[in-house]
Motif scaffolding. Structure first.
Motif, PDB file in Angstrom:
ATOM      1  N   LEU A 106       0.831  -1.197   0.000  1.00 14.07           N
ATOM      2  CA  LEU A 106       0.000   0.000   0.000  1.00 14.07           C
ATOM      3  C   LEU A 106       0.870   1.252   0.000  1.00 14.07           C
ATOM      4  CD1 LEU A 106      -2.640  -1.101   2.668  1.00 14.07           C
ATOM      5  CD2 LEU A 106      -3.035  -0.892   0.205  1.00 14.07           C
ATOM      6  N   LYS A 107       0.485   2.213  -0.813  1.00 13.18           N
ATOM      7  CA  LYS A 107       1.211   3.481  -0.892  1.00 13.18           C
ATOM      8  C   LYS A 107       0.227   4.617  -0.710  1.00 13.18           C
ATOM      9  CE  LYS A 107       4.142   6.271  -3.939  1.00 13.18           C
ATOM     10  NZ  LYS A 107       4.788   6.341  -5.278  1.00 13.18           N
ATOM     11  N   LYS A 108       0.550   5.500   0.201  1.00 14.38           N
ATOM     12  CA  LYS A 108      -0.374   6.592   0.495  1.00 14.38           C
ATOM     13  C   LYS A 108      -0.302   7.650  -0.598  1.00 14.38           C
ATOM     14  CE  LYS A 108      -2.061   9.442   4.282  1.00 14.38           C
ATOM     15  NZ  LYS A 108      -1.898   9.798   5.700  1.00 14.38           N
ATOM     16  N   ASN A 109      -1.438   8.022  -1.108  1.00  8.46           N
ATOM     17  CA  ASN A 109      -1.557   9.059  -2.123  1.00  8.46           C
ATOM     18  C   ASN A 109      -2.662  10.006  -1.677  1.00  8.46           C
ATOM     19  OD1 ASN A 109      -1.590  10.683  -4.370  1.00  8.46           O
ATOM     20  ND2 ASN A 109      -2.323   9.092  -5.773  1.00  8.46           N
ATOM     21  N   LYS A 110      -2.228  11.142  -1.124  1.00 10.90           N
ATOM     22  CA  LYS A 110      -3.160  12.102  -0.530  1.00 10.90           C
ATOM     23  C   LYS A 110      -3.931  11.429   0.610  1.00 10.90           C
ATOM     24  CE  LYS A 110      -3.540  14.886  -4.721  1.00 10.90           C
ATOM     25  NZ  LYS A 110      -4.422  15.507  -5.736  1.00 10.90           N
ATOM     26  N   ASP A 111      -5.234  11.279   0.468  1.00  7.16           N
ATOM     27  CA  ASP A 111      -6.036  10.747   1.569  1.00  7.16           C
ATOM     28  C   ASP A 111      -6.389   9.275   1.408  1.00  7.16           C
ATOM     29  OD1 ASP A 111      -6.055  13.221   2.799  1.00  7.16           O
ATOM     30  OD2 ASP A 111      -7.874  13.864   1.738  1.00  7.16           O
ATOM     31  N   GLU A 114      -3.085   3.383  -2.121  1.00  9.11           N
ATOM     32  CA  GLU A 114      -3.141   2.765  -3.443  1.00  9.11           C
ATOM     33  C   GLU A 114      -2.411   1.424  -3.434  1.00  9.11           C
ATOM     34  OE1 GLU A 114      -1.509   5.539  -6.212  1.00  9.11           O
ATOM     35  OE2 GLU A 114      -3.357   6.740  -6.305  1.00  9.11           O
ATOM     36  N   PRO A 115      -3.006   0.386  -4.046  1.00  6.79           N
ATOM     37  CA  PRO A 115      -2.366  -0.939  -4.099  1.00  6.79           C
ATOM     38  C   PRO A 115      -1.083  -0.908  -4.922  1.00  6.79           C
ATOM     39  CG  PRO A 115      -4.711  -1.063  -4.641  1.00  6.79           C
ATOM     40  CD  PRO A 115      -4.355   0.385  -4.657  1.00  6.79           C
ATOM     41  N   GLN A 116      -0.074  -1.646  -4.455  1.00  6.11           N
ATOM     42  CA  GLN A 116       1.213  -1.755  -5.149  1.00  6.11           C
ATOM     43  C   GLN A 116       1.410  -3.206  -5.604  1.00  6.11           C
ATOM     44  OE1 GLN A 116       3.169   1.252  -5.593  1.00  6.11           O
ATOM     45  NE2 GLN A 116       1.085   1.836  -4.970  1.00  6.11           N
ATOM     46  N   VAL A 117       0.902  -3.511  -6.798  1.00  6.54           N
ATOM     47  CA  VAL A 117       0.879  -4.879  -7.293  1.00  6.54           C
ATOM     48  C   VAL A 117       2.279  -5.450  -7.493  1.00  6.54           C
ATOM     49  CG1 VAL A 117       0.219  -6.316  -9.256  1.00  6.54           C
ATOM     50  CG2 VAL A 117      -1.392  -4.655  -8.340  1.00  6.54           C
ATOM     51  N   MET A 118       3.210  -4.646  -7.998  1.00  6.06           N
ATOM     52  CA  MET A 118       4.523  -5.177  -8.366  1.00  6.06           C
ATOM     53  C   MET A 118       5.324  -5.670  -7.168  1.00  6.06           C
ATOM     54  SD  MET A 118       4.346  -5.164 -11.519  1.00  6.06           S
ATOM     55  CE  MET A 118       6.003  -5.725 -11.907  1.00  6.06           C
ATOM     56  N   ASN A 119       4.909  -5.299  -5.968  1.00  2.00           N
ATOM     57  CA  ASN A 119       5.626  -5.779  -4.784  1.00  2.00           C
ATOM     58  C   ASN A 119       5.063  -7.081  -4.219  1.00  2.00           C
ATOM     59  OD1 ASN A 119       7.418  -3.596  -4.792  1.00  2.00           O
ATOM     60  ND2 ASN A 119       6.017  -2.310  -3.581  1.00  2.00           N
TER      61      ASN A 119
END
Length: 362
Positions: A106-111, A114-119
């Motif tokens: 998971l990566k925080k984008n503003k509020d 966002e899922p991080q599929v490549m990891n």
């Protein structure tokens, strides 16, 4: 995490037989969606993909706390990457409880996160634990591995099937302009018509294997295999319920588990024989004199005289030599559940019978 001690240790082989009556077991999109046929051998055929689709649908519809990789999302077709994003989003709460998972997935984008599929390549045990169909059948997943430059990881599934084929000969495909509907349109009576293709009767048999060595790669556990047994038995009845698929019922499911991971017998269908019994009609004038007075035993013809109607049964028989001395047999008699009465018998014959036998030769 995958506990390797819980992974299955023994190979298995599968024989699955079901019948199809006035239905389309597997339409061929390259041939007007007609039932798939091997016309040279007069056999109806069904792909392994069709069987796996029934199993996946059953898992989603009837089993709790399971998810599958190959599926629609909200009745929409999605690509593999978006499917993985949805998987991460659906499990966001669980992921946030683990600092390691949260950091990679998971990566925080503003509020929002966002899922991080490549990891996901860093957490394959977690991924396999979420997707039962990958543990069953394997998949190619578009994520980068820990090592190497590839953009996807391939899991080879331990459970695999040949294409199924009918044990009986299937002659021709029934065609009908039977799909009609009426909508408001250019005129008061605006209608459309489509073609409908079906087979009259087909007894379909699948052979499959469960590889203990392949199970290590997908972490297939004993509990998973028990879930698979339940799913394949129930999936045909509960999921073959659309207009073109109704009329299919399971007849026989056998999973033979060996005591090691280095042996298979081979295609179990070669040990199965389909046989039929048939008695022709005996009209009144051919009945023995002693039988003509027993009208209560027989049907009545148009003249009011007793006669013996024709009847038939379809039977499956299989046997295997367990050793030089022991032989196991299994039979399903009267598959189509016909009600019949043999000549000069006052008892109507029973319906479908299942017979198991073990023979010993001295």
């Amino acid at each position: 995490m995958c506990n390797k001690e819980e992974v299955i240790k023994n190979n298995s082989e599968i024989l699955f037989i079901y019948d199809a009556k006035m239905t389309n077991p597997n339409g061929d999109p390259d041939d007007e969606n007609k039932p798939r046929m091997d016309y040279d051998r007069s056999r109806n055929i069904v792909s392994d993909v069709r069987l796996k689709r029934y199993i996946r649908d059953y898992l989603l519809d009837y089993e709790e706390n399971v998810d599958v990789f190959v599926r629609r999302m909200g009745n929409k077709v999605v690509d593999a990457t978006n499917r993985l994003k949805q998987l991460i989003s659906d499990n966001e709460k669980e992921i946030c409880e683990s600092d390691l998972l949260k950091k990679d997935l998971l990566k925080k984008n503003k509020d929002k996160l966002e899922p991080q599929v490549m990891n996901l390549g860093n957490h394959l045990d977690w991924l396999l634990g979420k997707l039962i169909d990958v543990r069953f059948f394997g998949a190619t997943i578009p994520i980068k591995a820990k090592t190497g430059s590839g953009s996807s990881i391939t899991f080879t599934g331990p459970i695999q099937f040949n294409w199924g084929y009918s044990l009986n000969k299937v002659f021709g495909v029934y065609e009908s302009n039977a799909i009609t509907s009426t909508f408001s349109g250019a005129s008061e009576n605006h209608s459309t018509m489509g073609k409908d293709y079906r087979v009259a009767y087909s007894i379909l048999a699948f052979h499959g294997i469960v590889s203990a060595k392949r199970a290590i790669g997908t972490c297939l556990k004993i509990g998973d295999l028990e879930l698979f047994d339940r799913s394949i038995i129930n999936s045909i009845l509960l999921e073959a319920t659309t207009r073109s698929k109704t009329g299919q019922e399971p007849l026989l499911y056998i999973r033979v588990e060996y005591n090691n991971d280095n042996f298979f017998i081979g295609d179990l269908r070669k040990y199965v024989k389909l046989a039929n019994n048939y008695n022709g009609e005996i009209p009144f004038y051919d009945l023995a004199n002693s039988e003509r007075s027993k009208a209560y035993l027989y049907a009545t013809d148009t003249n009011g005289d007793p006669y013996s109607p024709s009847w038939y049964t379809l039977n499956l028989r299989s046997q295997y030599a367990i050793s030089d001395a022991f032989k196991g047999t299994i039979s399903i008699e009267n598959i189509t559940n016909q009600r019949y009465r043999t000549y000069s018998s006052g008892i109507a014959a029973p319906g479908t019978n299942f017979i198991l036998g073990l023979g010993y030769r001295f």
